[in-house]
Design an enzyme around this catalytic site. Structure first.
Site, PDB file in Angstrom:
ATOM      1  N   ILE A  53       0.867  -1.179   0.000  1.00 33.30           N
ATOM      2  CA  ILE A  53       0.000   0.000   0.000  1.00 33.30           C
ATOM      3  C   ILE A  53       0.902   1.227   0.000  1.00 33.30           C
ATOM      4  O   ILE A  53       1.524   1.562   1.012  1.00 33.30           O
ATOM      5  CB  ILE A  53      -0.946   0.003   1.211  1.00 33.30           C
ATOM      6  N   GLY A  54       1.004   1.865  -1.165  1.00 33.27           N
ATOM      7  CA  GLY A  54       1.870   3.019  -1.311  1.00 33.27           C
ATOM      8  C   GLY A  54       1.143   4.325  -1.069  1.00 33.27           C
ATOM      9  O   GLY A  54      -0.054   4.353  -0.759  1.00 33.27           O
ATOM     10  N   ASN A  55       1.861   5.423  -1.239  1.00 32.77           N
ATOM     11  CA  ASN A  55       1.284   6.739  -0.976  1.00 32.77           C
ATOM     12  C   ASN A  55       0.215   7.139  -1.980  1.00 32.77           C
ATOM     13  O   ASN A  55      -0.621   7.994  -1.686  1.00 32.77           O
ATOM     14  CB  ASN A  55       2.392   7.794  -0.965  1.00 32.77           C
TER      15      ASN A  55
ATOM     16  N   HIS B 115       0.047  -1.725  -4.990  1.00 34.25           N
ATOM     17  CA  HIS B 115       0.947  -2.526  -5.819  1.00 34.25           C
ATOM     18  C   HIS B 115       0.797  -3.988  -5.397  1.00 34.25           C
ATOM     19  O   HIS B 115       0.948  -4.317  -4.222  1.00 34.25           O
ATOM     20  CB  HIS B 115       2.391  -2.055  -5.646  1.00 34.25           C
TER      21      HIS B 115
ATOM     22  N   ASP C  82       8.283   0.149   3.774  1.00 37.72           N
ATOM     23  CA  ASP C  82       8.636  -0.014   2.363  1.00 37.72           C
ATOM     24  C   ASP C  82      10.143   0.081   2.162  1.00 37.72           C
ATOM     25  O   ASP C  82      10.734  -0.705   1.409  1.00 37.72           O
ATOM     26  CB  ASP C  82       7.907   1.023   1.500  1.00 37.72           C
TER      27      ASP C  82
ATOM     28  N   ASP D 280      14.865   4.510  -4.133  1.00 40.55           N
ATOM     29  CA  ASP D 280      13.451   4.340  -4.477  1.00 40.55           C
ATOM     30  C   ASP D 280      12.956   5.639  -5.093  1.00 40.55           C
ATOM     31  O   ASP D 280      12.815   6.650  -4.412  1.00 40.55           O
ATOM     32  CB  ASP D 280      12.630   3.989  -3.239  1.00 40.55           C
TER      33      ASP D 280
ATOM     34  N   THR E 271      10.356  29.820 -18.484  1.00 41.58           N
ATOM     35  CA  THR E 271      10.043  29.378 -17.122  1.00 41.58           C
ATOM     36  C   THR E 271       9.830  27.876 -17.027  1.00 41.58           C
ATOM     37  O   THR E 271      10.313  27.227 -16.093  1.00 41.58           O
ATOM     38  CB  THR E 271       8.793  30.119 -16.608  1.00 41.58           C
TER      39      THR E 271
END
Length: 276
Positions: A19-21, A25, A122, A142, A200
């Site tokens: 469980i990622g941010n 996955h 992680d 990472d 820019t």
């Protein structure tokens, strides 16, 4: 009716969930063998309940989505596959607690020495997976929402690391937290921007990309000066983008990096093998 061969496949299958941010996955294992991986968005609680009941054709809104089709027969409800979770999002972890066959992997299960209590699971799992796959000492980069560096020495002792905003987060913060700077989309960057830009948008691209690559170079060279025989592995959603830039600027250094997106899953596999 499930055949004996299919039943054997099912018995050895298990799911890994990181469980990622920003996303989920997934990996399907057959014993110690990683069969395949895929990503999904965060899932509604109703869908998680369906998964917990062993359903593979899921009702998501008005669409039926086969999120968990596999090359092997999945067990019929109510026998969901064993699910092992590594999470950096506590609010998401709670949603999976009612899954019937779930285990959450925690820091105290990872046999690294010198781990501090707030080290991300992680980072720890990726480091352990890299070390167990290619040997220690090892540095893991990472390239995800955050760009992190995490290292362990030959004695499997955590050396430490660093955390900074990833490439997408840096672009987003400049676009959202300033009054006049535009939002730069990563997809629009096809090649290295000019270092000294005359507009820019390219100035933002230059600032973010060249400083990130300089940071990667600095940490990697310092690591290799401390441990000349050490390994360096890179994972994360932006790994290919940043590795391509590193290759263009510092090809000899880029050649030292091991590209492996599944480091966390390999780390989980070694933990599961010890507790299953």
């Amino acid at each position: 009716m499930i055949s004996q061969q299919s039943a054997k496949h099912i018995e050895n299958q298990w799911l890994a969930l990181e469980i990622g941010n920003s996303r989920l996955h997934w990996a399907l294992f057959m014993g110690e063998s990683l069969e395949f991986t895929w990503d999904t968005e965060y899932l509604p609680e109703s869908v998680i309940q369906q998964l917990g009941n062993g359903e593979t054709k899921l009702e998501v809104g008005s669409e039926e989505k086969e999120i968990f089709f596999t090359f092997f027969p999945l067990p019929p409800a109510p026998c969901p596959l064993p699910l092992f979770i590594a999470s950096v999002v506590p609010q998401q972890t709670v949603l999976w607690e009612n899954y019937l066959n779930v285990r959450v992997i925690t820091l105290d299960q990872i046999p690294l020495n010198n781990i501090y209590p707030t080290l991300g699971i992680d980072r720890a799992l990726a480091l352990w997976g890299a070390g167990m796959s290619w040997g220690f000492p090892v540095l893991v980069i990472d390239a995800g929402t955050a760009l992190t560096f995490t290292a362990a020495d030959g004695g499997k002792n955590l050396v430490g690391g660093a955390i900074l905003p990833g490439v997408g987060l840096q672009f987003a913060s400049l676009g959202q937290q300033t009054g006049q700077l535009p939002q730069v989309e990563m997809e629009a960057i096809k090649s290295l921007p000019p270092r000294f830009a005359l507009n820019t948008t390219e100035a933002i691209q230059s600032g973010v990309i060249y400083t990130l690559i300089a940071g990667m170079r600095d940490f990697t060279e310092e690591w290799l000066s401390l441990f000349p025989d050490g390994k360096v592995a890179i994972k994360g959603g932006d790994r290919i983008l940043l590795l391509n830039y590193l290759q263009a600027l510092y090809p000899d250094l880029a050649a030292r990096l091991i590209v492996e997106p599944n480091l966390i899953f390999w780390g989980m596999q070694t933990i599961v093998a010890g507790v299953a």
